[in-house]
Every structure is written in C-alpha cells, then in structure tokens.
Design a protein around this motif. Sequence first.
Motif, short mmCIF file in Angstrom:
data_model
loop_
_atom_site.label_atom_id
_atom_site.label_comp_id
_atom_site.label_asym_id
_atom_site.label_seq_id
_atom_site.Cartn_x
_atom_site.Cartn_y
_atom_site.Cartn_z
N SER A 170 -8.73 -23.56 -1.98
CA SER A 170 -9.98 -22.47 -2.29
C SER A 170 -9.31 -21.15 -2.32
CB SER A 170 -10.93 -22.53 -1.41
OG SER A 170 -12.01 -21.64 -1.42
N SER A 171 -10.01 -20.03 -2.82
CA SER A 171 -9.80 -18.72 -2.96
C SER A 171 -10.38 -18.56 -1.44
CB SER A 171 -10.73 -18.04 -3.98
OG SER A 171 -11.12 -16.76 -3.66
N LEU B 59 -5.77 -17.61 -5.52
CA LEU B 59 -6.89 -17.90 -6.26
C LEU B 59 -8.09 -17.09 -6.24
CD1 LEU B 59 -6.84 -21.68 -4.81
CD2 LEU B 59 -6.12 -20.99 -7.19
N THR C 236 -2.41 -16.77 -10.43
CA THR C 236 -2.93 -18.08 -10.37
C THR C 236 -2.24 -19.37 -10.65
OG1 THR C 236 -4.06 -17.65 -12.52
CG2 THR C 236 -5.47 -17.01 -10.51
N SER D 225 -12.36 -21.86 -7.28
CA SER D 225 -12.01 -20.37 -7.55
C SER D 225 -13.51 -19.49 -8.35
CB SER D 225 -10.72 -20.42 -8.47
OG SER D 225 -10.09 -19.25 -8.53
N SER E 116 -10.50 -16.18 -12.98
CA SER E 116 -9.50 -16.82 -12.79
C SER E 116 -9.21 -18.23 -13.40
CB SER E 116 -9.48 -16.91 -11.15
OG SER E 116 -9.35 -15.57 -10.56
#
Length: 204
Positions: free
Chosen positions: A53-54, A80, A129, A149, A153
């Motif tokens: 995950s971001s 991300l 990314t 995300s 992105s």
Amino acid sequence: MTKLIIVRHGETTWNLEHRAQGSKNIGLTKNGLNQAKLLAKRLKHYKIDKIYSSDLDRAFHTAEMVAKELDQEVIKDNRLREMSFGKWEGLTTSEIKEKYEDDFIIWRNNPHKALIPEAEKLVDVQNRTLEIINYIIKENKGKTILIVSHGISIKSIILGIMEMPLSDFYKITQNNTSINIIEYRDYGPVIKTLNDTAHLENIE
C-alpha cells in the motif's frame, strides 16, 4: 501466473469536495470506511498472498481493512503515493481553473505535458510507481498481490504496464475502491478487470 489486484482507496472528504489531494494525508469518510469494508468482504474470496500500500492514510487504512479480513500484514511503500500536486493541493477544481487557468487547460488536454507549479510531472509519477511494481512482480513470481494506491498513480501504472502513452491518461477512470486485475501470462500482461466496483452496488 503472477496476478496484480490494484485497488484505489476509499472515499475522502476531499473527493467529495473535488479538491486536489495529492500528497496531503486526508483520511477516509464514514462512507469510505464502509466502501473499504465491502471491498474487504469481496477480496476475502481471492487467494491474495501479499498486500502492498501507499503510506498515505486513505490508502493504508483501506488496505488495513482488507488485511484484517485476510489475517495479513500491509507493506507500506511511499512510491505508491499519489501524484504531488504542488500549489494545487487543497484547492477545488473551480479554484484551480480560476487561479491557474493556462496550466489547468494543459492538464486537461495534454496531461503528460503539464507543468503544475511545484508538482510532480506525470511521467515522474509513472516512473516511481512502475519501479515498485516491477520490484513487486520480481519478488512475487506466481503469486497474487494486492496493491492499494491512488487514482492518478493507478492510471499511470496501468498505462505503463500496457505500454500505452500517457496522453491516453483520461481514457481510464478510477472510482473509489475500484478493482483492477492484471494477469501476467506467457505472452505478456493482460487486463482482466478494470475499474470494477460491483461490491458497492447496494451501498446506501
């Protein structure tokens, strides 16, 4: 076969207000949390091996909801993150049109050429990314990986994987908690699912 399940985060207040969020750390709304719960219930039926995950809260908390359902951990990676919008962050679309009219016209018509004040270029978003995506694929061959995300992105990732130009940016849309599935077959990557939000159909 390696499979990527790429998901956008749940709804935020700034989504509702049509504000540029970018790198700002905006949390989920009550509806966004509900969207994440429904997403988690749906993804429970997928055999997911790992979750990335971001590091921004709206994505990470969405990923956490799924991870809890699957009894897994979430791996954070700032590559991300959403595109940084510089001077536009926190402004509504109307405010951006008014204060940065010329830049906005370029962003809407030729996003790959836009030079938003103090913001990332779209190509730089795609480069960072894809760097983490390529790493994830290399480290998880034959596995199913969930990636949580952000809208811009994700569109950059999909265009890059499919070797489509960034000028096609607006030909893809990404709704909150939408699911995109890309399978890496013998002859290359294939989009199996794009912007799927069937889990939200009965949401109030």
